[in-house]
Design an enzyme around this catalytic site. Structure first.
Site, short mmCIF file in Angstrom:
data_model
loop_
_atom_site.label_atom_id
_atom_site.label_comp_id
_atom_site.label_asym_id
_atom_site.label_seq_id
_atom_site.Cartn_x
_atom_site.Cartn_y
_atom_site.Cartn_z
N ASP A 132 0.92 -0.99 -0.18
CA ASP A 132 -0.01 -0.10 0.12
C ASP A 132 0.87 1.35 0.24
O ASP A 132 1.73 1.26 -0.72
CB ASP A 132 -0.93 -0.17 1.14
CG ASP A 132 -2.04 1.05 1.20
OD1 ASP A 132 -2.96 0.72 0.47
OD2 ASP A 132 -2.09 2.03 1.84
N TYR A 237 -1.32 10.97 2.06
CA TYR A 237 -2.01 11.03 0.52
C TYR A 237 -1.74 12.53 0.20
O TYR A 237 -1.81 12.54 -0.95
CB TYR A 237 -3.41 10.73 0.88
CG TYR A 237 -3.90 9.14 1.17
CD1 TYR A 237 -4.09 8.35 -0.07
CD2 TYR A 237 -3.59 8.58 2.22
CE1 TYR A 237 -4.55 7.07 0.21
CE2 TYR A 237 -3.93 6.90 2.52
CZ TYR A 237 -4.47 6.46 1.45
OH TYR A 237 -4.65 5.16 1.76
N HIS A 294 -6.24 -7.48 0.99
CA HIS A 294 -5.26 -6.54 0.87
C HIS A 294 -4.31 -6.54 2.00
O HIS A 294 -3.10 -6.43 2.10
CB HIS A 294 -6.07 -5.03 1.01
CG HIS A 294 -5.30 -3.91 0.97
ND1 HIS A 294 -4.47 -3.71 -0.08
CD2 HIS A 294 -5.18 -2.77 1.73
CE1 HIS A 294 -3.89 -2.49 0.17
NE2 HIS A 294 -4.33 -2.11 1.05
#
Length: 317
Positions: A132, A237, A294
């Site tokens: 990720d 982010y 995930h």
């Protein structure tokens, strides 16, 4: 849980990790912040970099299995997450990669138990694994310091500058959460006091095999609902567009080390990550983690330990 009742979490003291024989909580001051990490085992160094919305503990079940195959295994909390510091800046992937690089340097000179130095790979470099957001950090590390990374594993992600931007537009079928998380102040405001409602579905989708337990989710939630917890995660982010421009500019030569692209059978589609990696590396292998989502190191740690050990042991093609 309301914003006013968010817990203040006391970081664990340096010392043994409960339920993980031979592993220890440690701290290091690096690159202007304080990193918490867990380390154990003996042998060449494997560095595991988590993603969002997790902490080092997403690797908890994998770490002893990987250490048993002959490696020193270290998993830090990335800046802004878990028990690491939560500075207001420094979340560009190149900066977070420098956090990790300086931690590796500290490990190279550490002797916590009087038994000798950790083996961080010497001139051949470390084995670096990212999932990720952690995969983006690992890619930045390997791009900036290719001779310091012996083997690179990129998993459950898409690389800034090499495919991510095309998947950030929900109008064309991209993932909506990237744009939301990038709006740092608004994302923090709208999730305050609603952390459990926002994060629990992500954990459920990410672990269809049930590898993440109720205790795991409660531990993650304690951190992300604590003061600064959500903001620290969103910071990773907020830099993504600049990360893409920076990594493309820095990618003047192809990565020299073997790269394994790893995705979960029930995780993110592998094609976008694999296509991006093939733009920056020549020796690229790929595999799918069975019976996992995930959060694959929690869902199928035995398979992952075996696959990583085989990759780290194999000669370059």
């Amino acid at each position: 849980m309301t914003a006013h009742s968010s817990p203040v979490i006391a970081p664990p003291a340096e010392g043994p990790v409960s339920g993980m024989d031979g592993f220890f909580h440690r701290y290091a001051d690096v690159n202007g912040t304080r990193l918490h990490y867990v380390v154990g085992g003996e042998g060449p160094l494997v560095v595991l970099l988590h993603g969002w919305p997790y902490t080092w503990a997403v690797w908890r079940r994998l770490m002893p299995l990987l250490a048993a195959t002959g490696f020193t295994v270290v998993a830090p909390d990335l800046r802004g997450t878990g028990d690491s510091g939560k500075p207001d800046s420094g979340y560009a992937k190149s900066e977070v990669a420098e956090d990790v690089r300086q931690l590796v340097g500290k490990l190279n000179s550490a002797d916590p138990d009087g038994t000798g130095r950790y083996d961080t790979g010497g001139p051949t470099g470390i084995n670096l694994v990212g999932m990720d957001i952690g995969a983006m950090v690992a890619h930045a590390y390997a791009t900036a310091h290719p001779r310091e990374v012996r083997r690179l594993v990129l998993s459950e992600s898409v690389l800034p500058g090499f495919g991510l931007e095309e998947l950030m537009n929900p109008a064309t079928g991209g993932y909506w959460h990237f744009g939301f998380h990038m709006q740092l102040d608004i994302a923090e405001l709208l999730t305050a006091g609603k952390e459990a409602a926002y994060l629990t579905p992500a954990w459920a989708i990410g672990s269809p095999a049930g590898g993440l337990t109720d205790a795991d989710r409660a531990e993650f939630l304690r951190h992300y609902s604590a003061p600064g917890g959500m903001r620290g995660g969103f910071q990773h982010y907020a830099t993504l567009l600049e990360d893409g421009r920076a990594i493309r500019a820095a990618s003047t030569t192809r990565l020299p080390m073997p790269v394994l692209v790893l995705n979960a059978v029930h995780g993110l589609p592998q094609a976008p990550l694999l296509e991006g990696v093939r733009q920056v590396a020549d020796d690229v292998r790929a595999d799918l983690v069975p019976d996992s989502g995930h959060a694959y190191p929690a869902d199928n740690p035995a398979w992952v330990a075996h696959r990583l050990a085989a990759f780290f042991a194999a000669p370059a093609a």
